[in-house]
Scaffold this active site. Structure first.
Site, PDB file in Angstrom:
ATOM      1  N   SER A 265       0.824  -1.220   0.098  1.00  0.00           N
ATOM      2  CA  SER A 265       0.111   0.070  -0.159  1.00  0.00           C
ATOM      3  C   SER A 265       0.978   1.391   0.276  1.00  0.00           C
ATOM      4  O   SER A 265       0.452   2.235  -0.308  1.00  0.00           O
ATOM      5  CB  SER A 265      -0.925  -0.045   1.191  1.00  0.00           C
ATOM      6  OG  SER A 265      -0.345   0.175   2.442  1.00  0.00           O
TER       7      SER A 265
ATOM      8  N   LYS B 101       0.569   4.950   6.857  1.00  0.00           N
ATOM      9  CA  LYS B 101       0.146   5.778   5.725  1.00  0.00           C
ATOM     10  C   LYS B 101       0.362   7.035   5.550  1.00  0.00           C
ATOM     11  O   LYS B 101       1.051   7.698   6.490  1.00  0.00           O
ATOM     12  CB  LYS B 101      -1.634   5.968   5.856  1.00  0.00           C
ATOM     13  CG  LYS B 101      -2.173   4.534   5.928  1.00  0.00           C
ATOM     14  CD  LYS B 101      -2.210   3.727   4.639  1.00  0.00           C
ATOM     15  CE  LYS B 101      -2.957   2.157   5.015  1.00  0.00           C
ATOM     16  NZ  LYS B 101      -2.373   1.339   3.922  1.00  0.00           N
TER      17      LYS B 101
END
Length: 188
Positions: A46, A89
């Site tokens: 990701s 993230k």
């Protein structure tokens, strides 16, 4: 007789000193891991191409006690539905801002296009998630995205949503493995 007593006292003192040394090392290690930094491993794609599956990082847990998280910082926070699972993230939206992603995959902050080069690709129309409607962040909320936008479970996904300030463990600070990629993590 006196020599034997002296040796016994010396040996006892060496044992006590050694045990005290071990105890101090354990306490200091605990304090560093708990309050300063800890190692974590990236699992998944990701955050490609910034971070890769298997990268080992040091997470800085102390900076945010002295300053607020900033746009484009890479943060670590717990995933709320799975114990001992942490997400990594990039911060895109800051507290109080309005975030939206249009049908062309363009990110808007307070109605203005976000200029950034971290996203690996254009966000696909079926990956807009919650952000296809404007999201207003509360005073303690952050909107985060993975750099590999079409392969990331992030603030667009209801199971992740906006990240509260209290849930941020720290920021990715340094990659320590693989060895050929050792270095500080680029945030801005």
């Amino acid at each position: 007789m006196k020599d034997k007593e002296t040796r016994e006292k010396s040996t006892a003192w060496e044992i006590i000193s050694f045990l005290m040394y071990i105890a101090i090392v354990f306490v200091l290690t605990f304090l560093v891991i708990r309050y300063v930094g800890q190692r974590t491993e990236v699992s998944g794609a990701s955050m490609e191409s910034t971070l890769s599956n298997g990268d080992n990082l040091i997470v800085d847990k102390i900076s945010y006690h002295f300053r607020a998280p900033e746009r484009f910082d890479i943060i670590v926070f717990p995933y709320q539905y799975e114990e001992d699972t942490y997400y990594i993230k990039r911060i895109i939206g800051l507290p109080g801002e309005k975030v939206r992603i249009d049908a062309d995959g363009v990110i808007y902050i307070d109605g203005e296009e976000l200029v950034e080069s971290y996203g690996k690709e254009v966000i696909a129309p079926n990956k807009l998630g919650l952000a296809q409607e404007e999201i207003t962040l509360l005073d303690d909320e952050y909107f985060v995205l993975g750099d590999n936008r079409n392969a990331s479970s992030d603030s667009r996904d209801p199971s992740v949503g906006n990240i509260h300030r209290k849930d941020i463990i720290g920021r990715a600070w340094m990659r320590i493995y693989p060895f050929h990629k050792i270095g500080f993590i680029r945030h801005q």
